[in-house]
Write a protein that holds these residues in place. Structure first.
Motif, PDB file in Angstrom:
ATOM      1  N   ALA A  60       0.833  -1.203   0.000  1.00 60.18           N
ATOM      2  CA  ALA A  60       0.000   0.000   0.000  1.00 60.18           C
ATOM      3  C   ALA A  60       0.870   1.257   0.000  1.00 60.18           C
ATOM      4  CB  ALA A  60      -0.944   0.008   1.195  1.00 60.18           C
ATOM      5  N   ALA A  61       1.860   1.316   0.917  1.00 58.65           N
ATOM      6  CA  ALA A  61       2.693   2.509   0.992  1.00 58.65           C
ATOM      7  C   ALA A  61       3.927   2.252   1.843  1.00 58.65           C
ATOM      8  CB  ALA A  61       1.900   3.666   1.586  1.00 58.65           C
ATOM      9  N   PRO A  62       5.073   2.719   1.372  1.00 62.73           N
ATOM     10  CA  PRO A  62       6.262   2.669   2.225  1.00 62.73           C
ATOM     11  C   PRO A  62       6.183   3.787   3.273  1.00 62.73           C
ATOM     12  CG  PRO A  62       6.807   3.683   0.133  1.00 62.73           C
ATOM     13  CD  PRO A  62       5.358   3.256   0.052  1.00 62.73           C
ATOM     14  N   PHE A  63       6.900   3.619   4.368  1.00 57.91           N
ATOM     15  CA  PHE A  63       6.970   4.649   5.405  1.00 57.91           C
ATOM     16  C   PHE A  63       8.266   4.451   6.170  1.00 57.91           C
ATOM     17  CE2 PHE A  63       5.016   0.994   7.386  1.00 57.91           C
ATOM     18  CZ  PHE A  63       5.599   0.945   8.644  1.00 57.91           C
ATOM     19  N   THR A  64       8.608   5.417   6.971  1.00 61.55           N
ATOM     20  CA  THR A  64       9.758   5.263   7.863  1.00 61.55           C
ATOM     21  C   THR A  64       9.371   5.724   9.259  1.00 61.55           C
ATOM     22  OG1 THR A  64      10.619   7.434   7.270  1.00 61.55           O
ATOM     23  CG2 THR A  64      11.541   5.559   6.077  1.00 61.55           C
ATOM     24  N   VAL A  65       9.958   5.080  10.232  1.00 58.83           N
ATOM     25  CA  VAL A  65       9.865   5.504  11.622  1.00 58.83           C
ATOM     26  C   VAL A  65      11.309   5.777  12.033  1.00 58.83           C
ATOM     27  CG1 VAL A  65       9.210   4.871  13.969  1.00 58.83           C
ATOM     28  CG2 VAL A  65       7.804   4.094  12.052  1.00 58.83           C
ATOM     29  N   GLY A  66      11.670   7.041  12.118  1.00 65.78           N
ATOM     30  CA  GLY A  66      13.073   7.388  12.305  1.00 65.78           C
ATOM     31  C   GLY A  66      13.833   6.963  11.054  1.00 65.78           C
ATOM     32  N   THR A  67      14.742   6.005  11.229  1.00 65.95           N
ATOM     33  CA  THR A  67      15.480   5.470  10.080  1.00 65.95           C
ATOM     34  C   THR A  67      15.015   4.068   9.714  1.00 65.95           C
ATOM     35  OG1 THR A  67      17.225   4.603  11.522  1.00 65.95           O
ATOM     36  CG2 THR A  67      17.536   6.838  10.632  1.00 65.95           C
ATOM     37  N   TRP A  68      14.001   3.552  10.420  1.00 67.85           N
ATOM     38  CA  TRP A  68      13.503   2.189  10.200  1.00 67.85           C
ATOM     39  C   TRP A  68      12.560   2.198   8.996  1.00 67.85           C
ATOM     40  CZ3 TRP A  68       8.851  -0.596  10.435  1.00 67.85           C
ATOM     41  CH2 TRP A  68       8.943  -1.956  10.715  1.00 67.85           C
ATOM     42  N   PRO A  69      12.910   1.457   7.920  1.00 70.81           N
ATOM     43  CA  PRO A  69      12.046   1.436   6.736  1.00 70.81           C
ATOM     44  C   PRO A  69      10.922   0.418   6.876  1.00 70.81           C
ATOM     45  CG  PRO A  69      14.026   0.154   6.322  1.00 70.81           C
ATOM     46  CD  PRO A  69      14.152   0.714   7.713  1.00 70.81           C
ATOM     47  N   GLY A  70       9.723   0.850   6.622  1.00 72.99           N
ATOM     48  CA  GLY A  70       8.578  -0.039   6.727  1.00 72.99           C
ATOM     49  C   GLY A  70       7.745  -0.044   5.458  1.00 72.99           C
ATOM     50  N   MET A  71       6.870  -1.041   5.380  1.00 67.23           N
ATOM     51  CA  MET A  71       5.919  -1.137   4.276  1.00 67.23           C
ATOM     52  C   MET A  71       4.553  -1.442   4.869  1.00 67.23           C
ATOM     53  SD  MET A  71       5.252  -0.987   1.044  1.00 67.23           S
ATOM     54  CE  MET A  71       6.898  -0.964   0.356  1.00 67.23           C
TER      55      MET A  71
END
Length: 168
Positions: A148-159
């Motif tokens: 659906a969308a990539p995101f980041t929390v600080g430097t942590w890459p998420g999907m």
């Protein structure tokens, strides 16, 4: 394999599952997801798992009478874009590495999809670590989820991923 509700005594069991996953990832040099320290003995992680249990959305998969994996469902995490429709959100998923390769994660995700349908919800969402080679993202895609969308929390890459369902 059977899926049961979380119950008293499951907090150390789930922490141990995470410990096995962290050790396995760290042995491969893949520390970006959960680091390299065990969850057991970490007060913040213990509170997190205890809160999942208290929230009522924790389920444990048992294989051959042993706890093999855990899924937690509930509201979406605050770091992802809110859904525009009713949903059920997979807040956590872990498999004890002793049971890897036996479909534990897929079984728990199928349970979550069934739970969403039973609640009359057509959307199941999850987020995961999207660093390194994105093997975890590919796992979720193999279980019927779509990016659906990539995101980041600080430097942590998420999907962020979603799975469309047909409500019961």
């Amino acid at each position: 394999m059977r899926v049961r509700e979380g119950r008293d005594g499951d907090v150390p069991v789930v922490l141990s599952m995470f410990d096995s996953a962290v050790a396995w990832l760290a042995a491969q040099g893949r520390t970006g997801q959960w680091g390299e320290r065990p969850f057991t003995g970490d007060d913040r992680r213990t509170r997190q798992v205890a809160d999942w249990l208290a929230g009522g959305g924790m389920r444990i998969a048992e294989r051959d009478g042993q706890a093999a994996g855990c899924v937690v469902v509930g509201a979406a995490h605050d770091y992802v874009t809110p859904a525009t429709e009713p949903e059920l959100y997979v807040q956590a998923l872990v498999t004890d590495r002793r049971h890897a390769g036996h479909g534990v994660g897929r079984t728990l995700l199928d349970w979550a999809a069934g739970e969403a349908r039973a609640r009359g919800v057509d959307l199941l969402r999850v987020d995961c670590y999207a660093g390194d080679d994105e093997r975890l993202v590919a796992f979720y895609e193999g279980c019927g989820f779509t990016r659906a969308a990539p995101f980041t929390v600080g430097t942590w890459p998420g999907m962020l991923l979603h799975r469309r369902l047909t409500a019961a």
